[in-house]
Write a protein that holds these residues in place. Sequence first.
Motif, PDB file in Angstrom:
ATOM      1  N   LEU A 469      68.308  67.374 204.795  1.00  0.00           N
ATOM      2  CA  LEU A 469      68.830  66.698 205.521  1.00  0.00           C
ATOM      3  C   LEU A 469      69.092  64.976 204.230  1.00  0.00           C
ATOM      4  O   LEU A 469      67.567  64.856 203.767  1.00  0.00           O
ATOM      5  N   VAL A 470      69.568  63.945 204.617  1.00  0.00           N
ATOM      6  CA  VAL A 470      69.884  63.217 203.193  1.00  0.00           C
ATOM      7  C   VAL A 470      69.307  61.992 203.680  1.00  0.00           C
ATOM      8  O   VAL A 470      70.053  61.205 204.981  1.00  0.00           O
ATOM      9  N   VAL A 471      67.916  61.312 203.194  1.00  0.00           N
ATOM     10  CA  VAL A 471      68.042  59.508 204.042  1.00  0.00           C
ATOM     11  C   VAL A 471      68.366  58.588 203.572  1.00  0.00           C
ATOM     12  O   VAL A 471      68.251  58.572 202.002  1.00  0.00           O
ATOM     13  N   LEU A 472      68.420  57.407 203.940  1.00  0.00           N
ATOM     14  CA  LEU A 472      69.721  56.202 203.022  1.00  0.00           C
ATOM     15  C   LEU A 472      68.859  55.342 203.872  1.00  0.00           C
ATOM     16  O   LEU A 472      68.525  54.909 204.835  1.00  0.00           O
ATOM     17  N   SER A 473      69.155  53.633 202.808  1.00  0.00           N
ATOM     18  CA  SER A 473      68.916  53.218 203.340  1.00  0.00           C
ATOM     19  C   SER A 473      69.955  51.547 204.532  1.00  0.00           C
ATOM     20  O   SER A 473      71.216  52.225 203.716  1.00  0.00           O
ATOM     21  N   GLU A 474      69.505  51.060 204.745  1.00  0.00           N
ATOM     22  CA  GLU A 474      70.624  50.660 205.733  1.00  0.00           C
ATOM     23  C   GLU A 474      70.856  48.851 205.547  1.00  0.00           C
ATOM     24  O   GLU A 474      71.328  48.271 205.538  1.00  0.00           O
ATOM     25  N   TYR A 475      69.830  48.666 203.981  1.00  0.00           N
ATOM     26  CA  TYR A 475      70.240  47.336 203.091  1.00  0.00           C
ATOM     27  C   TYR A 475      70.751  48.366 201.669  1.00  0.00           C
ATOM     28  O   TYR A 475      70.953  47.405 200.797  1.00  0.00           O
ATOM     29  N   ASP A 585      63.205  73.904 212.692  1.00  0.00           N
ATOM     30  CA  ASP A 585      64.216  74.600 212.690  1.00  0.00           C
ATOM     31  C   ASP A 585      65.063  74.457 212.360  1.00  0.00           C
ATOM     32  O   ASP A 585      66.764  75.458 212.546  1.00  0.00           O
ATOM     33  N   ARG A 586      65.603  73.153 211.124  1.00  0.00           N
ATOM     34  CA  ARG A 586      66.949  72.438 211.104  1.00  0.00           C
ATOM     35  C   ARG A 586      67.064  72.664 209.596  1.00  0.00           C
ATOM     36  O   ARG A 586      68.540  72.093 209.204  1.00  0.00           O
ATOM     37  N   TYR A 587      66.097  72.146 209.042  1.00  0.00           N
ATOM     38  CA  TYR A 587      66.100  71.104 207.922  1.00  0.00           C
ATOM     39  C   TYR A 587      65.421  71.955 206.713  1.00  0.00           C
ATOM     40  O   TYR A 587      64.315  72.871 206.920  1.00  0.00           O
ATOM     41  N   ASP A 588      66.285  72.531 205.151  1.00  0.00           N
ATOM     42  CA  ASP A 588      65.626  72.896 204.737  1.00  0.00           C
ATOM     43  C   ASP A 588      65.076  72.947 203.447  1.00  0.00           C
ATOM     44  O   ASP A 588      64.738  72.880 202.611  1.00  0.00           O
ATOM     45  N   ALA A 589      65.594  71.001 203.040  1.00  0.00           N
ATOM     46  CA  ALA A 589      65.170  70.446 202.210  1.00  0.00           C
ATOM     47  C   ALA A 589      65.827  68.667 202.749  1.00  0.00           C
ATOM     48  O   ALA A 589      66.737  68.316 203.639  1.00  0.00           O
ATOM     49  N   LEU A 590      64.883  67.852 201.969  1.00  0.00           N
ATOM     50  CA  LEU A 590      65.250  66.475 202.366  1.00  0.00           C
ATOM     51  C   LEU A 590      65.315  66.035 200.945  1.00  0.00           C
ATOM     52  O   LEU A 590      64.671  66.756 199.466  1.00  0.00           O
ATOM     53  N   LEU A 591      66.282  64.645 201.117  1.00  0.00           N
ATOM     54  CA  LEU A 591      67.164  63.577 199.994  1.00  0.00           C
ATOM     55  C   LEU A 591      66.835  62.693 200.432  1.00  0.00           C
ATOM     56  O   LEU A 591      67.179  62.372 201.247  1.00  0.00           O
ATOM     57  N   ILE A 592      66.293  61.349 199.317  1.00  0.00           N
ATOM     58  CA  ILE A 592      66.015  60.077 200.014  1.00  0.00           C
ATOM     59  C   ILE A 592      66.413  59.595 198.246  1.00  0.00           C
ATOM     60  O   ILE A 592      66.614  59.440 197.360  1.00  0.00           O
ATOM     61  N   ALA A 617      54.190  69.636 204.694  1.00  0.00           N
ATOM     62  CA  ALA A 617      53.242  70.974 205.469  1.00  0.00           C
ATOM     63  C   ALA A 617      54.166  71.990 205.535  1.00  0.00           C
ATOM     64  O   ALA A 617      53.752  73.010 205.295  1.00  0.00           O
ATOM     65  N   LEU A 618      55.356  72.004 205.062  1.00  0.00           N
ATOM     66  CA  LEU A 618      56.592  73.106 205.623  1.00  0.00           C
ATOM     67  C   LEU A 618      57.039  73.877 204.249  1.00  0.00           C
ATOM     68  O   LEU A 618      57.360  74.566 204.452  1.00  0.00           O
ATOM     69  N   ASP A 619      56.137  72.893 203.320  1.00  0.00           N
ATOM     70  CA  ASP A 619      56.316  73.783 202.363  1.00  0.00           C
ATOM     71  C   ASP A 619      58.435  73.713 201.449  1.00  0.00           C
ATOM     72  O   ASP A 619      58.890  74.462 200.925  1.00  0.00           O
ATOM     73  N   ARG A 620      58.478  72.772 201.839  1.00  0.00           N
ATOM     74  CA  ARG A 620      60.376  72.845 202.363  1.00  0.00           C
ATOM     75  C   ARG A 620      59.961  71.981 200.225  1.00  0.00           C
ATOM     76  O   ARG A 620      59.970  70.236 200.426  1.00  0.00           O
ATOM     77  N   PRO A 621      61.550  71.644 200.125  1.00  0.00           N
ATOM     78  CA  PRO A 621      61.732  71.620 198.865  1.00  0.00           C
ATOM     79  C   PRO A 621      62.196  69.281 198.997  1.00  0.00           C
ATOM     80  O   PRO A 621      62.766  69.399 200.248  1.00  0.00           O
ATOM     81  N   ILE A 622      61.902  67.797 198.087  1.00  0.00           N
ATOM     82  CA  ILE A 622      61.246  67.118 198.640  1.00  0.00           C
ATOM     83  C   ILE A 622      62.005  66.540 197.492  1.00  0.00           C
ATOM     84  O   ILE A 622      61.741  66.770 197.152  1.00  0.00           O
ATOM     85  N   ALA A 623      63.401  65.580 197.518  1.00  0.00           N
ATOM     86  CA  ALA A 623      63.840  64.952 195.787  1.00  0.00           C
ATOM     87  C   ALA A 623      64.024  64.000 196.917  1.00  0.00           C
ATOM     88  O   ALA A 623      64.450  63.372 197.707  1.00  0.00           O
ATOM     89  N   ALA A 624      64.035  62.870 195.580  1.00  0.00           N
ATOM     90  CA  ALA A 624      63.978  61.351 195.921  1.00  0.00           C
ATOM     91  C   ALA A 624      64.758  60.597 194.389  1.00  0.00           C
ATOM     92  O   ALA A 624      64.162  61.050 193.234  1.00  0.00           O
ATOM     93  N   GLU A 625      65.140  59.936 194.477  1.00  0.00           N
ATOM     94  CA  GLU A 625      66.164  59.250 193.317  1.00  0.00           C
ATOM     95  C   GLU A 625      65.924  57.520 192.990  1.00  0.00           C
ATOM     96  O   GLU A 625      65.638  56.823 194.389  1.00  0.00           O
ATOM     97  N   CYS A 626      65.544  57.572 191.537  1.00  0.00           N
ATOM     98  CA  CYS A 626      65.222  55.462 191.560  1.00  0.00           C
ATOM     99  C   CYS A 626      64.783  55.343 193.132  1.00  0.00           C
ATOM    100  O   CYS A 626      62.958  55.923 192.218  1.00  0.00           O
TER     101      CYS A 626
END
Length: 744
Positions: A469-475, A585-592, A617-626
Amino acid sequence: MPRNQRYDVRPPQAPPVPGPAPGARGTDRCPGGLRWAAALANADWHVTAPLLVSLAAALGTGVHTVTAALGAYALGHGLALPLWGRAADRYGPGRVLRTGLGLAALGSAACALCASGSGWLVLRAATGAAFAAVTPAVALYCHESGGTAPARQRRFADVLAVSAAAAVLAPLGAALLAHAASWRLVFLTLALLTAAAAARATALPSTPPPPGRPARPAGVRPPPSARPLLVLLVLLGLGAAEGAVLLALPALLVPALAAHGGGDGTGGTAVAMAYGAAVLAGGTLLRRSGIRWPPARLVAVGGLLGVAAALTGAARVTPAALTGVAVLLGLSWTLLHTTLQTWLPRLLPAHRRATAASLPATAGVLAGGLAVELAAPQLRAGRTAGVFLVAAALCALLTAAGAVLARRWTTRHVVPRVAVVPSATSVCAPSAGKVSGTGQTRKTRHGFVSSRVRIDRRTRGTPMSRRILVVLSEYGYWGEELIGPLETFDKAGYHVTFATPTGKRPVALPPSMDPDYIDPPLGRSVTTPEMAAKVKAVEASDRLDHPLDLSSWLPDRPYRSKPYFLRDWEAYNTRLEKVQEQIADRYDALLIVGGSGPIVDLANNWRVHDLILAFYALDRPIAAECYGVTCLAFARDQEDRQSIIRGKHVTGHCIEYDYLDGTGFVGTDFNMGPPPYPLEYILRDATAPGGAYHGNFGKTTSVIVDYPFITGRSTPDSYLTGQKTVEVLENGLRQWGFKAQPKD
């Protein structure tokens, strides 16, 4: 300050999590429109059996011709299933269901007006092909409505029970209506009901979009599928075995009884009715009981019931014995079919889930028809025991293969299993849930908890099953900070879902697409012509169209000043628990993804914080940049208000790289000057004590892995951030890029 209200992205009233309200009755049931469609499809399949003589007389043909139409219907249905499955994956279950039901209504109306035997064959085949759209549409809804595997199985059982009721009642109703009026009125009634169902399908609730494979930009080749031939063989093989036994054998019970002189009268009717009643009872019981057995056990129990049924039929052919056989076969079908439909489609990626559901159905329908054709002459020759013994052997093989494959799938083809274990803690008392395998205690429901999340580390996913799951800004996001990880995930065969705060399409910051733009702190361009072309290609494609809307998926935190705060807070936590189940159920990792945009709509966005806390809480990898790393610093438990990166090692945009002027955003001409906060200082404070911020100023790249966090400093670290995320998922990487200081 212009547009500063955009810092608070919370609407006055939080929309509910998609789907039925948590805790509401019928949460694990399919919507009425889907159940109605499934019932009509099964009714149309069985409605012609009592009308054969009337049809032959009215059409001026023999009974054998109208009987052949039953096979033509099954053939058209089976061959159309994969086509509808592919369409459902591409256009969604709602559109496919409406189209299929509309065509089926036209086909039923044409059947009511038919005047020839040859036309009847063609129309029944076409109507069967149209009704085939129901199967992948229902399957896709059941899989994408969220929840655990037992919840999905209860939805399948709900549909199966309704379909069984239709199979029992439709022939009776058709016989009565034909006797009272005309057989043509039967099909005209079906046409009207089907048209009404197509209209009702427009009101079906939407589900969060599954993590699918979007369109790829030009020049980027799709990754090869992981062992697609093996998965295809599994889907077709299990479907064919299921059809040859559990679809063919019930159809052979009445002919077997007839071969022994008992097929006429009440005996045959009792056998036929017993099977439908058993499926109805089994589906209802399975939906209401909440059985939480693993797939392998469900397959084993269902298969053993089928074996017992076949052996009983081989031992004795009497109305009473075959009625018992019909009951056992109905229960076996309920357990086996719902279990296989629950996990088989998950062998393929989410963007092919409807196709995966339709392939076993196609194989089952065709194999069942072939088995009936091969077994019928043997029954007429008196070899009933041999037919049932062969069926018992096939059912035993199906059970063994299904149980073994289900067990292997549970341990190899899914992300780590998540079990929600009831806690002794009161729902209104602050407490902590322990995450086993991590060596630390975490608040899993942010202050008010009644459950703990246990992660089973014995399971490891495969590249085919990874979903990001990749989260992006709308700005405005920085182009390379998306392209780097995205290309890395594509090469690894991962499937990416994009999300934004309100569902608007994200847009790259213009400087990140301009190779001539000079970055002020560095005094040089940071965007190569090749990278600018890649960013423009993604922007010009439809890959970022229709991102997941976080504001309609995650709930908003209620103000404590609200008059019913306690109830609102309970509802908020309940909805969060539902969302966490969906994430598990759906995602293995998060990226911001970083850029200046996250300053506006991600950093202080409570929904983004809750999304991060759910992955944590699910102990899934969380990545973030800048500047996306800011979200990690502000994601905090509401009880102790400590950042989740406390005691961790991270990197992020260091102060030497901050602009003195020109911090801008997409969609506004507001120039903030320097950033509103120095990210380095925030990260230094948030990680203390025990952790540290690593700016690595003067070094080309800076990426830190301190599980579950993967953080990248800025644009040059984008590809390395993606690579380390893959290493975390595939190789179990836990720390990288820093030297931990010994503790006193």
